[in-house]
Design an enzyme around this catalytic site. Structure first.
Site, PDB file in Angstrom:
ATOM      1  N   ASP A  79       0.822  -1.215   0.000  1.00  0.00           N
ATOM      2  CA  ASP A  79       0.000   0.000   0.000  1.00  0.00           C
ATOM      3  C   ASP A  79       0.859   1.269   0.000  1.00  0.00           C
ATOM      4  O   ASP A  79       2.028   1.242   0.350  1.00  0.00           O
ATOM      5  CB  ASP A  79      -0.952   0.019   1.203  1.00  0.00           C
ATOM      6  N   GLU A 174       0.107  -1.220   5.654  1.00  0.00           N
ATOM      7  CA  GLU A 174       1.182  -0.793   6.558  1.00  0.00           C
ATOM      8  C   GLU A 174       1.047   0.676   6.916  1.00  0.00           C
ATOM      9  O   GLU A 174       1.242   1.080   8.058  1.00  0.00           O
ATOM     10  CB  GLU A 174       2.546  -1.049   5.909  1.00  0.00           C
TER      11      GLU A 174
HETATM   12 ZN   LIG Z   1       6.768   2.127   3.996  1.00  0.00          ZN
END
Ligand SMILES: [Zn+2]
Length: 405
Positions: A79, A174
């Protein structure tokens, strides 16, 4: 496929995560890249692959030598950050960079200027990939993914490189702090691992913040202002006094390196009730506790002065510094340091002023320091990747896993 070709292919896929979504993963478009990576791993001859519904991809490259050696994990996240759009990324390749200002977008007057970003000068003569000034680039963390995939390809092309079992983990979400919530260390099967999610080469990270959050609520008493005398308690006035009584030198804008902070991220409220939301950070857990105590002491002192318990604090831990755990099990860190040494590069440990997926994974039992990618200026339009530096990281990985025979 070259590393730069891979990288450009990956950044063109929009994979932005979304903190406001409760789905797992937060956005289904992260699967656009996960599915592509799965197919690419299959094409590279990797047999053991598992992509689960939570957006985690696990793959194993078996050992190619009969020798007892640890199982080494490599991780990156698919992401991109929420600060800036990752849609319609139009990467711009600057070959043989001349060390001068790079116009990212003449129309919008966006320039990558060495006066503003002095590290650019170090990259003279190299190939840079930049944005077109309208989006982020997504080197965070597609550079990490491109490095790992190029490494997998290098192992396939060079069977003479002998290695033990290697575990690949691509995660989602994340950037919104949910990276390893559904990531299963049992499926990952690594004794220790590395996230490839850092900045310039020559830096390694195995220290991050200890983190907690505090919500301060202030109870007021709302009365019509016309008849408020000696009656009204304006919770906002008390909340403001609370905030202003905190030390001024403990703020993100006044600290760096190993210094911690207490940061007011949001204040909401009215006369009747106010809420102050803080994040508290320090690399040293004892200092973090002191900062927490500072806030509860202030609450107690103010409540005493007010002669009623109008202020209430709720403090919750968020994540912890991985350093003490890494020091207990330093094999991964030591291997990385040795690999850099073998390649003749000085590497410096830089404390992260934040958290990493690796820190959370470390507390799930897999010590996971963070390695560089060659990317810089993450989360915005000035983000760029130094291609030669990313390619160098493929060599670092090879050196880390190599078994001398
Ligand atoms: Zn990163």
């Amino acid at each position: 496929m070259s590393l730069i070709e891979r990288f450009i292919r990956y950044v063109k896929i929009d994979t932005q995560s979304d903190a406001d979504s409760n789905s797992v993963p937060s956005t289904s478009k992260q699967f656009d890249l996960l599915n592509l990576l799965k197919q690419e791993l299959i094409d590279l001859g990797v047999k053991e692959i598992r992509l689960d519904a939570t957006g985690n991809l696990y793959a194993t490259i078996p050992a190619n030598i009969q020798k007892n050696s640890p199982s080494i994990g490599l991780m990156a996240h698919v992401d991109t950050a929420s600060e800036m759009s990752g849609k319609n990324v139009k990467p711009n390749v600057v070959k043989n960079y001349d060390g001068k200002v790079i116009p990212l977008n003449e129309q919008l007057q966006v320039y990558l200027d060495p006066k503003v970003f002095p590290s650019l000068k170090k990259h003279k003569g190299k190939t840079l990939v930049t944005t077109d000034g309208t989006t982020l680039l997504g080197a965070d963390d597609k550079a990490g993914i491109a490095i790992i995939m190029s490494f997998v390809e290098a192992l396939k092309d060079h069977p003479e490189i002998k290695h033990g079992p290697i575990q690949i983990g691509f995660t989602s979400d994340e950037e919104i702090g949910r990276g390893v919530v559904h990531f299963d260390p049992k499926l990952f099967k690594a004794d220790f691992a590395y996230t490839l999610d850092g900045g310039p080469i020559g830096e390694i990270n195995y220290e991050n913040f200890n983190a907690s959050s505090a919500v301060v609520t202030v109870q007021g008493k709302a009365i019509h202002p016309g008849s408020a005398k000696n009656q009204m308690i304006n919770s906002q006035t008390i909340a403001a006094a609370f905030h202003l009584a905190l030390p001024k030198d403990l703020k993100p804008e006044t600290t760096d390196g190993y210094e911690g902070f207490i940061h007011l991220t949001q204040s909401i409220g009215g006369v009747e009730k106010s809420e102050l939301r803080y994040i508290i950070r320090h690399h040293d857990i004892k200092e973090l506790k002191k900062q927490e105590k500072m806030m509860t002491d202030l609450m107690n002192a103010m409540n005493k002065n007010l002669k009623q318990k109008l202020i209430h604090i709720e403090i919750k831990p968020s994540y912890f510094n991985m350093a003490p755990e890494i020091k207990k099990k330093p094999e991964g860190l030591n291997r990385a340091l040795k690999a850099y040494q073998n390649l003749g590069v000085n590497v410096k440990a830089v404390p992260i002023r934040g958290g990493t997926d690796g820190a959370n994974l470390t507390y799930k039992g897999v010590p996971t320091p963070n390695l560089a990618t060659g990317g810089e200026n993450y989360h915005g339009k000035y983000e760029f990747l130094v291609v030669e530096d990313a390619e160098f990281m493929v060599k670092v990985l090879t050196e880390i896993v190599r078994i001398k025979v």
